[in-house]
Design a protein around this motif. Structure first.
Motif, PDB file in Angstrom:
ATOM      1  N   GLU A  30       6.197  34.483 -21.351  1.00 11.85           N
ATOM      2  CA  GLU A  30       5.821  33.956 -20.035  1.00 11.85           C
ATOM      3  C   GLU A  30       6.589  32.678 -19.713  1.00 11.85           C
ATOM      4  O   GLU A  30       7.042  32.486 -18.586  1.00 11.85           O
ATOM      5  CB  GLU A  30       4.310  33.699 -19.977  1.00 11.85           C
ATOM      6  CG  GLU A  30       3.456  34.961 -20.091  1.00 11.85           C
ATOM      7  CD  GLU A  30       3.706  35.958 -18.961  1.00 11.85           C
ATOM      8  OE1 GLU A  30       4.191  35.541 -17.891  1.00 11.85           O
ATOM      9  OE2 GLU A  30       3.423  37.168 -19.157  1.00 11.85           O
ATOM     10  N   ASN A  34       9.387  32.095 -16.761  1.00 15.67           N
ATOM     11  CA  ASN A  34       9.273  31.036 -15.755  1.00 15.67           C
ATOM     12  C   ASN A  34      10.559  30.220 -15.672  1.00 15.67           C
ATOM     13  O   ASN A  34      11.011  29.865 -14.591  1.00 15.67           O
ATOM     14  CB  ASN A  34       8.099  30.109 -16.090  1.00 15.67           C
ATOM     15  CG  ASN A  34       6.755  30.734 -15.712  1.00 15.67           C
ATOM     16  OD1 ASN A  34       6.719  31.739 -14.998  1.00 15.67           O
ATOM     17  ND2 ASN A  34       5.674  30.136 -16.184  1.00 15.67           N
ATOM     18  N   LYS A  80       6.023  32.704  -6.082  1.00 11.34           N
ATOM     19  CA  LYS A  80       6.986  33.804  -6.085  1.00 11.34           C
ATOM     20  C   LYS A  80       6.692  34.919  -5.090  1.00 11.34           C
ATOM     21  O   LYS A  80       7.600  35.608  -4.652  1.00 11.34           O
ATOM     22  CB  LYS A  80       7.125  34.351  -7.503  1.00 11.34           C
ATOM     23  CG  LYS A  80       7.651  33.226  -8.422  1.00 11.34           C
ATOM     24  CD  LYS A  80       7.667  33.543  -9.879  1.00 11.34           C
ATOM     25  CE  LYS A  80       7.932  32.246 -10.654  1.00 11.34           C
ATOM     26  NZ  LYS A  80       7.854  32.434 -12.101  1.00 11.34           N
ATOM     27  N   GLY A  94       8.243  36.775 -12.800  1.00  7.38           N
ATOM     28  CA  GLY A  94       6.809  36.539 -12.615  1.00  7.38           C
ATOM     29  C   GLY A  94       6.413  36.812 -11.179  1.00  7.38           C
ATOM     30  O   GLY A  94       7.258  36.839 -10.293  1.00  7.38           O
ATOM     31  N   ALA A  99       0.173  33.406 -15.606  1.00  4.57           N
ATOM     32  CA  ALA A  99       0.622  33.080 -16.955  1.00  4.57           C
ATOM     33  C   ALA A  99       0.157  31.696 -17.412  1.00  4.57           C
ATOM     34  O   ALA A  99      -0.494  31.564 -18.455  1.00  4.57           O
ATOM     35  CB  ALA A  99       2.137  33.194 -17.047  1.00  4.57           C
TER      36      ALA A  99
END
Ligand SMILES: Nc1ncnc2c1ncn2[C@@H]1O[C@H](COP(=O)(O)OP(=O)(O)OP(=O)(O)O)[C@@H](O)[C@H]1O
Ligand SMILES: [Mg+2]
Length: 590
Positions: A30, A34, A80, A94, A99
């Motif tokens: 995760e 990112n 996002k 993502g 997360a």
């Protein structure tokens, strides 16, 4: 009385966290995603005890503004996507905004970041669900997230973690995969202060494979590059006759997202049927770039699986990509060269001087053309003295430049020749055609065609269509040395013919010129006429050649510098390189 109760928020968030965070590698995944989404070009992953004690991921990406820092640990907080429609075309790794919330629910997290606006940076510390600190603190542009004591508040989960070593090895595998997906990003992985991966940014997957797996692996791979309607398959996969006993080198990336997918694996396996030994598996570093709306990435809690809108298409494209690359790579491949651009038709018809003196001079010197002696050399026919011995000797002496030795004729159609570096299979007709074509072009450039009187003028009948063609081409044909006299009705007498041919074949060649259809691949009528004459005059497949004739053809062909294609675009030579032969037979090249 009802038995259903809402769970306390804390319990609910731990359950949700458990979906996203299963073990250290899930956290690394995760955080690295990112960093990549933030446009980082350098990502450093540090672990202590395989990540059980500490996971630290630092990047040089966009960083977070103070407002975003305050929000980023909230569930469903994301930069996002904005609306439901965005789920249709996800371009980032993502998209759920889950997360950081999940990670912070089950560990002690510190985040330091700066978005580069001004000197300041920010630091947040959290433990479980609690915010401990949010302060200003200087930091270079980018983000660092530290995750300590994973599952400190979820002992059941903690017990299920494996040894440091096996947790570490999952992280190594993951970082390797991401490094393959993003060759332009520098990745470093350290465990207990020991560097395990360090690969600086490179510009291609091949270089990345070299960094991570070494030269031997790379040497056994070929590049894939196939595109069909906005779907693209690229990357690397096993060369024919290589492969591995295990399936460890099979990586698939869909729009750069690493995915595991049975269909993709099956496609790769099928693509290699017949081009690998039975017990071997193909290697594949395969990138599928497909329109975002053609793939659903929102089907798996850890985003490891995707769903294709048109799986059959993807399957077929993989077969095709491998097939194309394997053909290119195949053991024996034709030598292909770029065709020299012919001069424009018009210049020739106008009779302007177009030949380059330099090229002519070289040509004369090399082939002795222009002298009456050399012309006999061009006469192929069926008679015994097709090639003049003197000229053969001259041609053969040119072999010093690239020593080619003729071994013999195969099926009376192919000349087998060797050099130190390769075995050649030469198509005798196509080769002779190529040689003659080059020479005819030179004669053209030099205006050096001469004609010969027919000893016994032959009478030919021309159909109305052929007569029309003759009228159209008359000036060109006369320039070449053909002279026809009408004899009334359909009959014509061929009085003169170009003296590069034999008398016996002259009328057949003329007729084939008149039969030529318009168009074709030739840039000018002149090229087409020369090619037809070359084709008609060249030795045929099935014709037995003497050793001298084979020597002549092979050496002339390679001396021409353009041995690749016959004038009609068919390949002339197949070359089997020594390195391929040795590799295929399992010999180490010396
Ligand atoms: N390394 C980073 N650099 C810059 N921004 C970051 C970074 N990590 C997180 N963020 C910001 O924090 C937000 C929340 O991150 P988080 O990982 O929780 O959710 P996400 O990435 O949007 O979705 P997913 O849950 O699918 O990972 C991101 O949308 C992003 O704006
Ligand atoms: Mg994320």
């Amino acid at each position: 009385m009802g038995r259903i109760k809402l769970l306390p928020a804390e319990v609910a968030s731990k359950i949700a966290a458990g979906e996203v965070v299963e073990r250290p590698v899930s956290v690394v995944k995760e955080l690295v995603e990112n960093s990549l989404d933030a446009g980082a070009t350098e990502i450093r992953v540090e672990l202590v005890d395989g990540g059980k004690k500490l996971i630290r991921v630092q990047d040089n990406g966009s960083g977070l503004s103070p407002e975003d820092v305050a929000l980023c640990f909230k569930r469903h907080a994301t930069s996002k996507i904005r609306a439901e429609a965005d789920l249709e075309r996800i371009a980032t790794l993502g998209f759920r905004g889950e997360a950081l919330a999940s990670i912070s629910a089950v560990s002690r997290v510190t985040l330091k970041t700066s978005d580069g606006s001004g000197e300041k940076g920010y630091q947040v510390e959290r433990e479980g669900e609690k915010l401990l600190r949010f302060i200003e603190s200087a930091f270079p542009r980018g983000t660092m997230v530290e995750v300590r004591d994973l599952f400190f508040n979820l002992p059941a989960r903690r017990k299920f973690l494996r040894s440091d070593r096996s947790e570490l090895s999952l992280v190594v595998q993951f970082v390797t995969t991401m490094a393959l997906a993003f060759p332009g990003v520098k990745f470093v992985l350290v465990n207990n202060n020991k560097e395990i991966i360090n690969c600086p940014a490179v510009t291609s997957v091949g270089e990345r494979v070299y960094q991570l797996f070494g030269k031997k692996v790379l040497d056994n791979l070929m590049s894939l590059d196939y595109e069909e309607e906005s779907y693209r398959i690229s990357g690397l996969s096993s060369r024919p006759f290589s492969g591995r006993l295990d399936r460890q080198h099979q990586f698939f990336f869909v729009n750069r997202r690493p995915v595991k997918d049975r269909m993709l694996t099956a496609a790769l396996t099928q693509a290699y049927l017949g081009i690998l030994e039975k017990q071997k598996n193909p290697e594949g570093f395969i990138f599928l770039d497909i329109p975002f709306e053609q793939v659903d990435v929102n089907v798996h809690p850890a985003k490891a699986e995707v769903r294709f809108r048109d799986p059959q298409k993807v399957f077929r494209l993989i077969l095709r990509a491998v097939d194309m690359a394997a053909r290119e790579e195949s053991l024996a491949k034709p030598i292909l060269v770029d065709e020299e651009k012919p001069e424009a038709d018009a210049t020739w018809l106008e009779g302007k001087e177009t030949s380059s003196p330099g090229r002519d001079a070289i040509y004369k010197q090399e082939a002795g053309l222009g002298s009456s002696e050399a012309k006999t050399l061009l006469v192929p026919g069926g008679e015994p003295a097709r090639f003049k011995p003197g000229v053969i000797a001259e041609a053969v002496s040119k072999k010093e430049a690239a020593p080619i030795k003729v071994l013999g004729q195969y099926l009376n159609s192919y000349i087998i020749a060797v050099s130190d570096e390769a075995v050649f299979v030469i198509d005798q007709h196509n080769a002779h055609e190529r040689i003659l074509f080059e020479k005819f072009r030179q004669l053209e450039d030099q205006r050096a065609w001469t004609s010969r009187q027919m000893l016994f003028p032959s009478v030919i009948d021309l159909t109305p269509k052929q007569q029309l063609a003759y009228q159209e081409m008359q000036s060109e044909l006369e320039r070449l040395g053909f002279r026809l006299e009408p004899m009334g009705g359909l009959s014509f007498a061929l009085k003169e013919y170009p003296d590069v041919f034999q008398e016996a074949e002259a009328s057949a060649i003329l007729l084939s010129l008149l039969e030529e259809e318009e168009g074709g691949k030739f840039q000018s009528r002149r090229e087409k006429i020369l090619a037809t004459m070359a084709c008609k005059a060249a030795v045929k497949a099935g014709q037995v050649l003497t050793a001298e004739e084979m020597d002549f053809l092979a050496s002339e062909l390679f001396a021409s510098g353009t041995p690749g294609l016959c004038p009609h675009g068919r390949p002339v030579v197949i070359q089997l390189d020594r390195s391929r032969i040795e590799r295929t037979l399992g010999r180490q090249p010396e």
